[in-house]
Write a protein that holds these residues in place. Structure first.
Motif, short mmCIF file in Angstrom:
data_model
loop_
_atom_site.label_atom_id
_atom_site.label_comp_id
_atom_site.label_asym_id
_atom_site.label_seq_id
_atom_site.Cartn_x
_atom_site.Cartn_y
_atom_site.Cartn_z
N ASN A 160 1.01 -1.27 0.07
CA ASN A 160 0.09 0.14 0.05
C ASN A 160 0.71 1.20 0.05
O ASN A 160 0.44 2.28 -0.65
CB ASN A 160 -1.06 0.11 1.18
N ALA A 161 2.08 1.04 0.75
CA ALA A 161 2.93 2.49 0.69
C ALA A 161 3.17 2.43 -0.67
O ALA A 161 3.43 3.73 -1.06
CB ALA A 161 4.25 2.27 1.65
N GLU A 162 3.70 1.54 -1.36
CA GLU A 162 4.25 1.55 -2.96
C GLU A 162 3.20 2.24 -3.81
O GLU A 162 3.38 3.09 -4.68
CB GLU A 162 4.75 0.34 -3.02
N LEU A 163 2.03 1.56 -3.44
CA LEU A 163 0.62 2.03 -4.47
C LEU A 163 0.73 3.38 -4.13
O LEU A 163 0.26 4.13 -5.24
CB LEU A 163 -0.37 1.20 -4.04
N ALA A 164 0.57 4.06 -3.04
CA ALA A 164 0.31 5.29 -2.63
C ALA A 164 1.28 6.31 -3.49
O ALA A 164 0.97 7.41 -4.03
CB ALA A 164 0.40 5.52 -1.04
N THR A 165 2.54 5.73 -3.32
CA THR A 165 3.66 6.55 -4.09
C THR A 165 3.38 6.88 -5.38
O THR A 165 3.63 7.77 -6.07
CB THR A 165 5.20 5.86 -3.82
N ILE A 166 3.17 5.52 -6.07
CA ILE A 166 2.59 5.60 -7.75
C ILE A 166 1.63 6.37 -7.87
O ILE A 166 1.35 7.11 -8.73
CB ILE A 166 2.47 3.95 -8.00
N SER A 167 0.49 6.42 -7.12
CA SER A 167 -0.67 7.12 -7.40
C SER A 167 -0.25 8.58 -7.23
O SER A 167 -0.86 9.36 -8.20
CB SER A 167 -1.77 6.62 -6.34
N GLN A 168 0.49 8.95 -6.13
CA GLN A 168 0.85 10.40 -6.04
C GLN A 168 1.61 10.90 -7.42
O GLN A 168 1.46 11.83 -7.87
CB GLN A 168 1.63 10.61 -4.74
N THR A 169 2.28 9.94 -7.88
CA THR A 169 3.19 10.40 -8.93
C THR A 169 2.08 10.31 -10.30
O THR A 169 2.23 11.57 -11.00
CB THR A 169 4.23 9.35 -9.39
N ALA A 189 -0.92 11.12 -10.29
CA ALA A 189 -1.73 12.38 -9.98
C ALA A 189 -0.96 13.79 -10.42
O ALA A 189 -1.45 14.56 -10.94
CB ALA A 189 -2.10 12.26 -8.46
N ASN A 190 0.36 13.82 -10.05
CA ASN A 190 1.00 14.86 -10.52
C ASN A 190 1.37 15.11 -11.95
O ASN A 190 1.33 16.15 -12.54
CB ASN A 190 2.55 14.79 -9.77
N GLU A 191 1.39 13.73 -12.54
CA GLU A 191 1.71 13.91 -14.35
C GLU A 191 0.41 14.13 -14.63
O GLU A 191 0.44 14.56 -16.02
CB GLU A 191 2.62 12.55 -14.39
N TYR A 192 -0.86 13.48 -14.47
CA TYR A 192 -1.92 13.51 -15.12
C TYR A 192 -3.07 13.96 -14.21
O TYR A 192 -3.90 13.19 -13.92
CB TYR A 192 -2.30 12.09 -15.82
N PRO A 193 -2.88 15.23 -13.79
CA PRO A 193 -3.88 15.78 -13.10
C PRO A 193 -5.41 15.58 -13.25
O PRO A 193 -6.38 15.39 -12.50
CB PRO A 193 -3.44 17.16 -12.69
N ALA A 194 -5.37 15.82 -14.67
CA ALA A 194 -7.12 15.91 -15.22
C ALA A 194 -7.49 14.32 -14.95
O ALA A 194 -8.89 14.30 -15.00
CB ALA A 194 -6.93 16.18 -16.89
N TRP A 252 -7.40 10.13 -7.32
CA TRP A 252 -7.62 8.69 -7.38
C TRP A 252 -6.29 8.05 -6.97
O TRP A 252 -5.23 8.55 -6.87
CB TRP A 252 -7.63 8.41 -9.02
N GLY A 253 -6.65 6.77 -6.61
CA GLY A 253 -5.54 5.89 -6.01
C GLY A 253 -5.57 4.69 -6.01
O GLY A 253 -6.81 4.13 -6.56
N ALA A 254 -4.91 3.70 -5.34
CA ALA A 254 -4.99 2.38 -5.55
C ALA A 254 -4.55 1.88 -4.10
O ALA A 254 -3.80 2.48 -3.45
CB ALA A 254 -4.13 1.80 -6.58
#
Length: 223
Positions: free
Chosen positions: A41-50, A52-57, A62-64
């Motif tokens: 879950n920690a790794e998924l949170a990091t990926i989701s944040q990345t 979200a920063n690259e594709y905010p639209a 959103w997360g996983a």
């Protein structure tokens, strides 16, 4: 899902790969032996944040997350099943206490017989073995009767509650259930018979002989 009959690899064309607004996929994955749900879950949170920063639209807010598949399948039913299991264990303990009292009363009623056997050379271990054997036999017969009742009860439960139970089609009486019932029956017989067996084995055999003689004398005098 229960409606799936065939599983195929996920093949996406270029247009589907370019579309980032779809967030309804569920993935089943196997963790590495050294990984945990918390690390995943920690790794998924990091990926989701990345993302979200690259594709905010498309990916903002959103997360996983990861959760054990067992919780996904039976998570809502687990507390109810554990409560039911606790109630069954409590009833089993009450039954053990009642059977122990019955066995104790039955054993005390035979104290003259057992006292004679002791006087003839029967050891304490042999007496304990006999009492425990009788209690275990009663428990095993009770377990067999319980399996018969459970078979009919399972049919009724699946008939009325199949829609409320996850994976109801997999609920059945199989070899592990039979082995578990046999082991529980043996342990129940030992627990129920151990107390009266130990209590009776510690009594002096001469007391049983005196009681028997006293009763025989009274009966003879009365007749």
């Amino acid at each position: 899902p229960t409606f799936a009959e065939v599983w195929t690899p996920l093949a996406m064309d270029d247009n589907e790969k370019a579309t980032r607004g779809i967030h309804d996929y569920a993935v089943v994955a196997r963790l590495r032996p050294d990984a945990t749900i918390q690390k995943a879950n920690a790794e998924l949170a990091t990926i989701s944040q990345t993302l979200a920063n690259e594709y905010p639209a498309d990916d903002k807010d959103w997360g996983a997350f990861a959760s054990p598949i067992q919780e996904e399948l039976v998570g809502d039913v687990r507390p109810a099943l554990l409560t039911l299991l606790g109630a069954v264990v409590f009833i089993l303990l009450i039954a053990c206490a009642n059977v122990a009292n019955l066995l104790l009363a039955r054993t005390l009623a035979r104290r003259h017989e057992v006292a004679i056997r002791v006087a003839l050379g029967a050891s304490r271990a042999r007496l304990l073995q006999q009492i425990l054997t009788e209690s275990v036999l009663v428990a095993v017969l009770g377990g067999l009767l319980g399996l018969v009742v459970a078979k009919f009860g399972l049919t009724l439960i699946l008939g009325f509650l199949a829609d409320a139970l996850p994976r109801a089609a997999e609920i059945r009486m199989d070899a592990p259930v039979l082995v578990f019932t046999f082991v529980v029956s043996i342990l129940t017989g030992i627990i129920a018979g151990l107390f009266p067996a130990l209590r009776f084995a510690n009594k002096d055999a001469s007391e049983g002989l005196k009681v028997g003689v006293g009763r025989a004398g009274t009966e003879a005098g009365g007749s």
